[in-house]
Scaffold this motif. Structure first.
Motif, PDB file in Angstrom:
ATOM      1  N   VAL A  86       0.889  -1.027   0.132  1.00 62.02           N
ATOM      2  CA  VAL A  86      -0.521   0.363   0.048  1.00 62.02           C
ATOM      3  C   VAL A  86       0.678   1.291   0.119  1.00 62.02           C
ATOM      4  O   VAL A  86       0.369   2.107  -1.028  1.00 62.02           O
ATOM      5  CB  VAL A  86      -1.189   0.076   1.021  1.00 62.02           C
ATOM      6  CG1 VAL A  86      -1.775   1.304   1.522  1.00 62.02           C
ATOM      7  CG2 VAL A  86      -1.982  -1.474   1.262  1.00 62.02           C
ATOM      8  N   ASN A 201      -8.652   3.958   8.191  1.00 56.97           N
ATOM      9  CA  ASN A 201      -8.625   3.301   7.202  1.00 56.97           C
ATOM     10  C   ASN A 201      -8.324   3.959   6.113  1.00 56.97           C
ATOM     11  O   ASN A 201      -7.465   4.737   5.429  1.00 56.97           O
ATOM     12  CB  ASN A 201      -9.747   2.738   6.185  1.00 56.97           C
ATOM     13  CG  ASN A 201      -9.989   0.971   6.899  1.00 56.97           C
ATOM     14  OD1 ASN A 201      -8.623   0.671   7.613  1.00 56.97           O
ATOM     15  ND2 ASN A 201     -10.910   0.281   6.736  1.00 56.97           N
ATOM     16  N   ARG A 202      -8.934   5.705   6.179  1.00 58.13           N
ATOM     17  CA  ARG A 202      -8.844   7.036   5.457  1.00 58.13           C
ATOM     18  C   ARG A 202      -7.596   7.127   6.474  1.00 58.13           C
ATOM     19  O   ARG A 202      -6.791   8.442   5.080  1.00 58.13           O
ATOM     20  CB  ARG A 202     -10.263   7.853   6.192  1.00 58.13           C
ATOM     21  CG  ARG A 202     -11.598   7.227   5.076  1.00 58.13           C
ATOM     22  CD  ARG A 202     -12.878   8.471   5.117  1.00 58.13           C
ATOM     23  NE  ARG A 202     -12.488   8.865   6.047  1.00 58.13           N
ATOM     24  CZ  ARG A 202     -14.204   9.176   7.293  1.00 58.13           C
ATOM     25  NH1 ARG A 202     -14.052   7.618   6.026  1.00 58.13           N
ATOM     26  NH2 ARG A 202     -13.946   9.363   8.290  1.00 58.13           N
ATOM     27  N   HIS A 204      -5.066   5.972   7.325  1.00 59.29           N
ATOM     28  CA  HIS A 204      -3.622   5.595   6.633  1.00 59.29           C
ATOM     29  C   HIS A 204      -3.526   5.843   5.489  1.00 59.29           C
ATOM     30  O   HIS A 204      -2.707   6.464   4.998  1.00 59.29           O
ATOM     31  CB  HIS A 204      -3.826   4.199   6.457  1.00 59.29           C
ATOM     32  CG  HIS A 204      -3.021   2.909   6.374  1.00 59.29           C
ATOM     33  ND1 HIS A 204      -1.757   3.226   7.340  1.00 59.29           N
ATOM     34  CD2 HIS A 204      -2.846   2.070   5.203  1.00 59.29           C
ATOM     35  CE1 HIS A 204      -0.850   2.429   6.686  1.00 59.29           C
ATOM     36  NE2 HIS A 204      -1.507   2.043   5.538  1.00 59.29           N
ATOM     37  N   GLU A 205      -4.786   6.269   4.578  1.00 55.26           N
ATOM     38  CA  GLU A 205      -4.649   6.540   3.029  1.00 55.26           C
ATOM     39  C   GLU A 205      -3.548   8.030   3.379  1.00 55.26           C
ATOM     40  O   GLU A 205      -2.720   8.317   2.295  1.00 55.26           O
ATOM     41  CB  GLU A 205      -5.813   6.224   1.920  1.00 55.26           C
ATOM     42  CG  GLU A 205      -6.784   5.238   2.155  1.00 55.26           C
ATOM     43  CD  GLU A 205      -8.008   4.539   1.488  1.00 55.26           C
ATOM     44  OE1 GLU A 205      -7.984   6.130   1.435  1.00 55.26           O
ATOM     45  OE2 GLU A 205      -7.988   3.379   1.173  1.00 55.26           O
ATOM     46  N   GLN A 206      -4.238   8.779   3.664  1.00 59.34           N
ATOM     47  CA  GLN A 206      -3.796   9.817   3.812  1.00 59.34           C
ATOM     48  C   GLN A 206      -2.039  10.356   4.436  1.00 59.34           C
ATOM     49  O   GLN A 206      -1.486  11.004   3.926  1.00 59.34           O
ATOM     50  CB  GLN A 206      -4.872  11.144   4.881  1.00 59.34           C
ATOM     51  CG  GLN A 206      -5.952  11.408   4.157  1.00 59.34           C
ATOM     52  CD  GLN A 206      -6.998  11.644   5.149  1.00 59.34           C
ATOM     53  OE1 GLN A 206      -6.674  12.004   6.384  1.00 59.34           O
ATOM     54  NE2 GLN A 206      -8.247  11.867   4.655  1.00 59.34           N
TER      55      GLN A 206
END
Length: 501
Positions: A86, A201-202, A204-206
């Motif tokens: 990821v 989750n958001r 982590h993506e940021q």
């Protein structure tokens, strides 16, 4: 051992699984104890992460078949690799096996040539000295945080050169621990949970997106340095295998093909990353911006998570054992006297290297590694289907009492050459094995020795917190480690001569 052959019998399933989550609760709550307990169940043990089966290899001889002798049946993959991709993307640690992996490894290898690394040694030493001289005597410090910050900032200097904007380094240090915690969360939880639009989750993506933006800034900074540097600084490093026709400034070690001495024309403003910026494959051309990002993130993660953790545990173990500390001081004083460490001293510290190696054995660095079967196999007599996760743990192998006498005891002398002959080398997996073995091993040793020698030469650290407990995140880290520095004055040659025998 029958390896990938022999009469088939289903692998035993580890006890303690629960409906829906399998053994996930044990991996989340007591991962090291759980993994270590599997050794008593057999050489290959089935566990369940949610509804998905994984096969844990507890015997180092069987793990060697996975990594070396039957490597084509076990591709780089599994839940932890999927989670790492990821934010690693297709960096060298996560890229799939095959021609692309081999190409990347070949293009990156000159970066980690011994002579090339040596060109950054004195710059790294100077950076570590400046950072550690700022410590206040008698004031307790978070040693784990110190070592992670120090190894990251030192690696940034080695990788991208000096002058990196302060905010870039600061954000790296704040982002990386949170990203690694998010990665472990994605590894343990069922895949469908990690795809939901949940706040965690958001976030982590940021964080991953911000990390890539910072990497871009570091790459642009380094490109600008290269463009502004004199032409003489752009020459190939001495002994660089990518430039086999170049002359070297020192003798060559015939066992490695590396130059063992001398320096290059590289400016102190340069960095190891110039190897990737100037790499050019005859068929596919130079690295793309995405590929540069992926490789930089992979390298930085290794720098902060593994090297910093190893150093923190090493300093803790030194503080617990006066004899180990005395021998380290004697070795350093014999090599350096009362002058600062220099790059050429690093190869003259064999006992310090043994101390560091014992810390790696005892605490990791990585505690869990996965592979995915590319076809149905029979592993040590147990059938495993195609596409299954196969797991091994360096931590478990390096605590095997059949290989390491008294494995819970910190004993650097076990690596003394004569004693080390009795240790099966396949059981020490701090840098992996086979064609996916860590490409940065030589650099890791250089940085570890530079940081530890510089700290121990100036400071004596005493524990001020409770003894730390190991926590398995990506590495096996101390849960809390506070130590107080006290100034140490190295003994001169004359002072040592005056000591009673």
């Amino acid at each position: 051992m029958s390896g990938i052959s022999g009469t088939s019998a289903a692998a035993p399933t580890a006890p303690g699984r629960l409906p829906l989550i399998g053994h996930g609760h044990q991996l989340a709550r007591r991962p090291l104890e759980f993994m270590d307990s599997l050794r008593s169940q057999g050489s290959v043990v089935k566990i369940l992460i949610g509804p998905t089966a994984a096969y844990v290899v507890t015997d180092p001889a069987v793990t060697r078949r996975v990594l070396v002798t039957e490597v084509d049946a076990f591709a780089k993959g599994g839940k932890i690799i999927d989670a790492l991709r990821v934010f690693f993307g297709d960096g060298l640690a996560t890229i799939a096996d095959g021609d692309l992996h081999l190409k990347h490894r070949r293009l990156m290898q000159p970066m980690f040539n011994k002579a090339h690394i040596a060109t950054r040694g004195d710059v790294m030493i100077s950076h570590v000295r400046t950072a550690t001289e700022a410590w206040a005597e008698g004031v307790a410090r978070d040693t784990y945080e110190d070592m992670n910050d120090l190894t990251l900032s030192t690696f940034l200097v080695a990788l991208f050169g000096s002058g990196l904007p302060d905010h870039v380094e600061g954000e790296f240090q704040s982002l990386m621990p949170a990203i690694m915690r998010g990665t472990i969360r994605q590894t343990i939880l069922p895949g469908w949970v990690t795809k939901l639009p949940l706040p965690a989750n958001r976030a982590h993506e940021q964080r991953v997106a911000r990390l890539r933006a910072l990497i871009d800034q570091a790459i642009d900074h380094h490109r600008a340095q290269l463009a502004a540097a004199p032409d003489t600084s752009a020459g190939p490093p001495a002994g660089c295998p990518a430039h086999a026709g170049s002359s070297t400034d020192g003798p060559t070690d015939s066992s490695t093909g590396d130059s063992t001495g001398g320096s290059t024309g590289n400016s102190s403003e340069g960095g190891l990353f110039s190897t990737l910026l100037t790499a050019d494959d005859p068929e596919t051309g130079p690295f793309s911006r995405q590929q540069l990002q992926d490789e930089a993130i992979t390298l930085l993660t290794g720098a902060i998570e593994t090297t910093g953790t190893t150093l923190a545990w090493t300093l803790y173990e030194i503080s617990r054992n006066a004899e180990i500390e005395r021998r380290l001081h004697d070795e350093l004083d014999a090599v350096c006297g009362d002058r600062p460490l220099r790059q050429e001293d690093v190869g003259s510290l064999p006992y310090m290297r043994s101390v560091l190696k014992e810390a790696m054995r005892m605490y990791g660095p990585a505690w869990l590694v996965t592979r995915t079967t590319t076809r149905p196999v029979v592993l040590d007599g147990h059938p495993i289907p195609e596409g299954a996760d196969v797991v091994y743990s360096p931590y478990v192998h390096q605590h095997d009492p059949d290989v390491y006498a008294d494995p819970k005891t910190f004993d650097p002398d076990r690596w003394e050459p004569e004693r080390a002959k009795s240790i099966d080398r396949t059981s020490f997996l701090a840098f992996g094995d086979g064609r996916r073995k860590c490409i940065g091993e030589e650099f890791a040793w250089t940085e570890l020795l530079i940081v530890l020698a510089t700290v121990v030469q100036r400071w004596r650290l005493t524990l001020t917190s409770a003894p730390p407990r190991p926590q398995a995140i990506v590495t096996v880290k101390p849960d809390k480690l506070s130590m107080t520095p006290q100034l140490r004055v190295p003994k001169t040659t004359e002072e040592k001569a005056e000591q009673p025998v």
